[in-house]
Design a protein around this motif. Sequence first.
Motif, PDB file in Angstrom:
ATOM      1  N   GLN A 137      34.720  34.146  39.045  1.00 35.82           N
ATOM      2  CA  GLN A 137      34.554  35.245  38.108  1.00 35.82           C
ATOM      3  C   GLN A 137      35.702  36.241  38.234  1.00 35.82           C
ATOM      4  O   GLN A 137      36.104  36.592  39.338  1.00 35.82           O
ATOM      5  CB  GLN A 137      33.220  35.954  38.365  1.00 35.82           C
ATOM      6  CG  GLN A 137      32.002  35.060  38.200  1.00 35.82           C
ATOM      7  CD  GLN A 137      30.733  35.724  38.672  1.00 35.82           C
ATOM      8  OE1 GLN A 137      30.749  36.567  39.557  1.00 35.82           O
ATOM      9  NE2 GLN A 137      29.614  35.339  38.071  1.00 35.82           N
ATOM     10  N   ALA A 138      36.212  36.697  37.105  1.00 37.60           N
ATOM     11  CA  ALA A 138      37.314  37.658  37.109  1.00 37.60           C
ATOM     12  C   ALA A 138      36.835  38.996  37.660  1.00 37.60           C
ATOM     13  O   ALA A 138      35.734  39.456  37.342  1.00 37.60           O
ATOM     14  CB  ALA A 138      37.870  37.821  35.704  1.00 37.60           C
ATOM     15  N   GLN A 139      37.651  39.603  38.504  1.00 32.71           N
ATOM     16  CA  GLN A 139      37.349  40.899  39.079  1.00 32.71           C
ATOM     17  C   GLN A 139      38.613  41.749  39.074  1.00 32.71           C
ATOM     18  O   GLN A 139      39.724  41.233  39.150  1.00 32.71           O
ATOM     19  CB  GLN A 139      36.844  40.759  40.521  1.00 32.71           C
ATOM     20  CG  GLN A 139      35.537  40.009  40.677  1.00 32.71           C
ATOM     21  CD  GLN A 139      34.335  40.864  40.348  1.00 32.71           C
ATOM     22  OE1 GLN A 139      34.471  42.066  40.125  1.00 32.71           O
ATOM     23  NE2 GLN A 139      33.162  40.260  40.313  1.00 32.71           N
ATOM     24  N   ILE A 140      38.423  43.051  38.998  1.00 31.03           N
ATOM     25  CA  ILE A 140      39.536  43.990  39.075  1.00 31.03           C
ATOM     26  C   ILE A 140      39.480  44.712  40.410  1.00 31.03           C
ATOM     27  O   ILE A 140      38.444  45.262  40.786  1.00 31.03           O
ATOM     28  CB  ILE A 140      39.485  45.013  37.930  1.00 31.03           C
ATOM     29  CG1 ILE A 140      39.531  44.309  36.566  1.00 31.03           C
ATOM     30  CG2 ILE A 140      40.647  46.006  38.049  1.00 31.03           C
ATOM     31  CD1 ILE A 140      40.795  43.515  36.337  1.00 31.03           C
ATOM     32  N   LEU A 141      40.593  44.683  41.129  1.00 31.72           N
ATOM     33  CA  LEU A 141      40.698  45.394  42.402  1.00 31.72           C
ATOM     34  C   LEU A 141      41.675  46.545  42.265  1.00 31.72           C
ATOM     35  O   LEU A 141      42.592  46.510  41.444  1.00 31.72           O
ATOM     36  CB  LEU A 141      41.177  44.455  43.506  1.00 31.72           C
ATOM     37  CG  LEU A 141      40.371  43.191  43.796  1.00 31.72           C
ATOM     38  CD1 LEU A 141      40.950  42.472  45.004  1.00 31.72           C
ATOM     39  CD2 LEU A 141      38.908  43.512  44.016  1.00 31.72           C
ATOM     40  N   ASN A 142      41.485  47.542  43.114  1.00 32.08           N
ATOM     41  CA  ASN A 142      42.403  48.670  43.167  1.00 32.08           C
ATOM     42  C   ASN A 142      42.737  48.975  44.618  1.00 32.08           C
ATOM     43  O   ASN A 142      41.845  49.017  45.474  1.00 32.08           O
ATOM     44  CB  ASN A 142      41.779  49.912  42.523  1.00 32.08           C
ATOM     45  CG  ASN A 142      42.708  51.111  42.593  1.00 32.08           C
ATOM     46  OD1 ASN A 142      43.759  51.151  41.968  1.00 32.08           O
ATOM     47  ND2 ASN A 142      42.310  52.103  43.376  1.00 32.08           N
ATOM     48  N   GLN A 168      32.760  47.482  39.740  1.00 33.61           N
ATOM     49  CA  GLN A 168      31.453  46.920  39.463  1.00 33.61           C
ATOM     50  C   GLN A 168      31.220  46.820  37.951  1.00 33.61           C
ATOM     51  O   GLN A 168      31.986  47.350  37.144  1.00 33.61           O
ATOM     52  CB  GLN A 168      30.378  47.787  40.103  1.00 33.61           C
ATOM     53  CG  GLN A 168      30.536  47.932  41.620  1.00 33.61           C
ATOM     54  CD  GLN A 168      29.489  48.828  42.222  1.00 33.61           C
ATOM     55  OE1 GLN A 168      28.406  48.391  42.580  1.00 33.61           O
ATOM     56  NE2 GLN A 168      29.796  50.116  42.323  1.00 33.61           N
ATOM     57  N   ALA A 169      30.147  46.145  37.579  1.00 30.96           N
ATOM     58  CA  ALA A 169      29.845  45.943  36.164  1.00 30.96           C
ATOM     59  C   ALA A 169      29.647  47.259  35.424  1.00 30.96           C
ATOM     60  O   ALA A 169      29.944  47.360  34.218  1.00 30.96           O
ATOM     61  CB  ALA A 169      28.596  45.070  36.028  1.00 30.96           C
ATOM     62  N   ASN A 170      29.178  48.286  36.139  1.00 34.71           N
ATOM     63  CA  ASN A 170      28.953  49.588  35.500  1.00 34.71           C
ATOM     64  C   ASN A 170      30.203  50.446  35.449  1.00 34.71           C
ATOM     65  O   ASN A 170      30.150  51.610  35.045  1.00 34.71           O
ATOM     66  CB  ASN A 170      27.831  50.344  36.216  1.00 34.71           C
ATOM     67  CG  ASN A 170      28.157  50.626  37.679  1.00 34.71           C
ATOM     68  OD1 ASN A 170      29.268  50.376  38.146  1.00 34.71           O
ATOM     69  ND2 ASN A 170      27.169  51.124  38.411  1.00 34.71           N
ATOM     70  N   GLY A 171      31.321  49.884  35.882  1.00 39.05           N
ATOM     71  CA  GLY A 171      32.586  50.610  35.849  1.00 39.05           C
ATOM     72  C   GLY A 171      32.892  51.401  37.096  1.00 39.05           C
ATOM     73  O   GLY A 171      34.018  51.898  37.263  1.00 39.05           O
ATOM     74  N   GLN A 172      31.918  51.535  37.994  1.00 34.55           N
ATOM     75  CA  GLN A 172      32.125  52.275  39.235  1.00 34.55           C
ATOM     76  C   GLN A 172      32.914  51.430  40.229  1.00 34.55           C
ATOM     77  O   GLN A 172      32.867  50.201  40.204  1.00 34.55           O
ATOM     78  CB  GLN A 172      30.787  52.674  39.839  1.00 34.55           C
ATOM     79  CG  GLN A 172      29.954  53.600  38.966  1.00 34.55           C
ATOM     80  CD  GLN A 172      30.622  54.941  38.733  1.00 34.55           C
ATOM     81  OE1 GLN A 172      31.065  55.586  39.685  1.00 34.55           O
ATOM     82  NE2 GLN A 172      30.695  55.358  37.469  1.00 34.55           N
ATOM     83  N   TRP A 173      33.632  52.110  41.151  1.00 29.20           N
ATOM     84  CA  TRP A 173      34.438  51.429  42.158  1.00 29.20           C
ATOM     85  C   TRP A 173      33.717  51.452  43.500  1.00 29.20           C
ATOM     86  O   TRP A 173      33.122  52.464  43.866  1.00 29.20           O
ATOM     87  CB  TRP A 173      35.806  52.080  42.292  1.00 29.20           C
ATOM     88  CG  TRP A 173      36.659  51.911  41.077  1.00 29.20           C
ATOM     89  CD1 TRP A 173      36.725  52.749  39.998  1.00 29.20           C
ATOM     90  CD2 TRP A 173      37.541  50.827  40.785  1.00 29.20           C
ATOM     91  NE1 TRP A 173      37.596  52.264  39.065  1.00 29.20           N
ATOM     92  CE2 TRP A 173      38.122  51.088  39.512  1.00 29.20           C
ATOM     93  CE3 TRP A 173      37.904  49.668  41.473  1.00 29.20           C
ATOM     94  CZ2 TRP A 173      39.040  50.223  38.923  1.00 29.20           C
ATOM     95  CZ3 TRP A 173      38.823  48.810  40.891  1.00 29.20           C
ATOM     96  CH2 TRP A 173      39.378  49.085  39.635  1.00 29.20           C
ATOM     97  N   GLN A 174      33.775  50.360  44.223  1.00 26.39           N
ATOM     98  CA  GLN A 174      33.142  50.253  45.534  1.00 26.39           C
ATOM     99  C   GLN A 174      34.085  49.562  46.508  1.00 26.39           C
ATOM    100  O   GLN A 174      34.838  48.669  46.119  1.00 26.39           O
ATOM    101  CB  GLN A 174      31.835  49.475  45.427  1.00 26.39           C
ATOM    102  CG  GLN A 174      31.072  49.383  46.750  1.00 26.39           C
ATOM    103  CD  GLN A 174      29.683  48.800  46.567  1.00 26.39           C
ATOM    104  OE1 GLN A 174      29.102  48.924  45.501  1.00 26.39           O
ATOM    105  NE2 GLN A 174      29.158  48.180  47.617  1.00 26.39           N
ATOM    106  N   ASN A 175      34.022  49.989  47.769  1.00 23.87           N
ATOM    107  CA  ASN A 175      34.877  49.399  48.799  1.00 23.87           C
ATOM    108  C   ASN A 175      34.617  47.901  48.899  1.00 23.87           C
ATOM    109  O   ASN A 175      33.461  47.458  48.939  1.00 23.87           O
ATOM    110  CB  ASN A 175      34.625  50.069  50.150  1.00 23.87           C
ATOM    111  CG  ASN A 175      35.745  49.806  51.148  1.00 23.87           C
ATOM    112  OD1 ASN A 175      36.259  48.697  51.260  1.00 23.87           O
ATOM    113  ND2 ASN A 175      36.123  50.842  51.878  1.00 23.87           N
TER     114      ASN A 175
END
Length: 274
Positions: free
Chosen positions: A63-68, A92-99
């Motif tokens: 699955q495609a994921q975006i990392l920062n 995350q799917a809701n647009g929030q970023w998590q470690n």
Amino acid sequence: MLFLMAVKFPFSNTSCFGYTHMQTKRIFFILLVLLIVGSSRDSFVYRKEVVGATLASFNEEGQAQILNIKDVQIDSRDPSEEIYLYTVEYQQANGQWQNLCFPDSEGIAKAIPLSGRWDRTGAHLNDSSITFACTSGALAKCVRWGYMPWKRIDGESLRDYHQACTRMVRADYCGDGVGHTKEGTEIDVYDRLGLQQRTRGSGMTFEAAWGADGVVQLNHLRFEGAIAQLKHDCPKKMASAQQAIRYDSHYEGQFQPKLSDPLIFNDSFVQLVK
């Protein structure tokens, strides 16, 4: 050197190799990247310039994921200043970023970028991808213990040492990606090159010698309750590893590992159940 293995490892054959138990959905293989390019460590950009970079990636399920990349810093435990610790977040799917990582035993939730990726058996695949290995998992632990896969010592590559270390950390005797240890198990690690030294008087006994494909010599299991399963999963490897041991009565009454084939060794206490 003595290490307390405060790591939860999956015991099923999953592709979350090198990560904590709760991170089964958090392995990312970076196939399309910005500012980090190439297939070898020397071609990576390992400085503050990558902070803020957005990476297009894929997780273990494709699955495609975006990392920062939120932060990069030199590992304070590394005197050579070759190891960089990344704070990496995923969207995350809701647009929030998590470690991306959960904290390790020291409360550090960072990752080390490594070239290639690891399959479900724990084997390293040297392709054009990049794996972010969390400090709580085997991949990063072995790097921080000195087994940097990009490095050479006296002309000898540490790639296989790193791979052998990952097998040892997880007690992956068969070399099939299945670990046979548990969180908080203490082991003493040492190797042929002297990067880690054996701790005298630890009270532990020689457990096993390790190569890139799993156990090479076996004196006892970390948890003896796993013996039936191991003999079923890899009977030839277990028989060969047990036959490879020789006893040296002058070596503190313990089993002395031969130094011909193995790369890394460990001592441990004998525990009956897992």
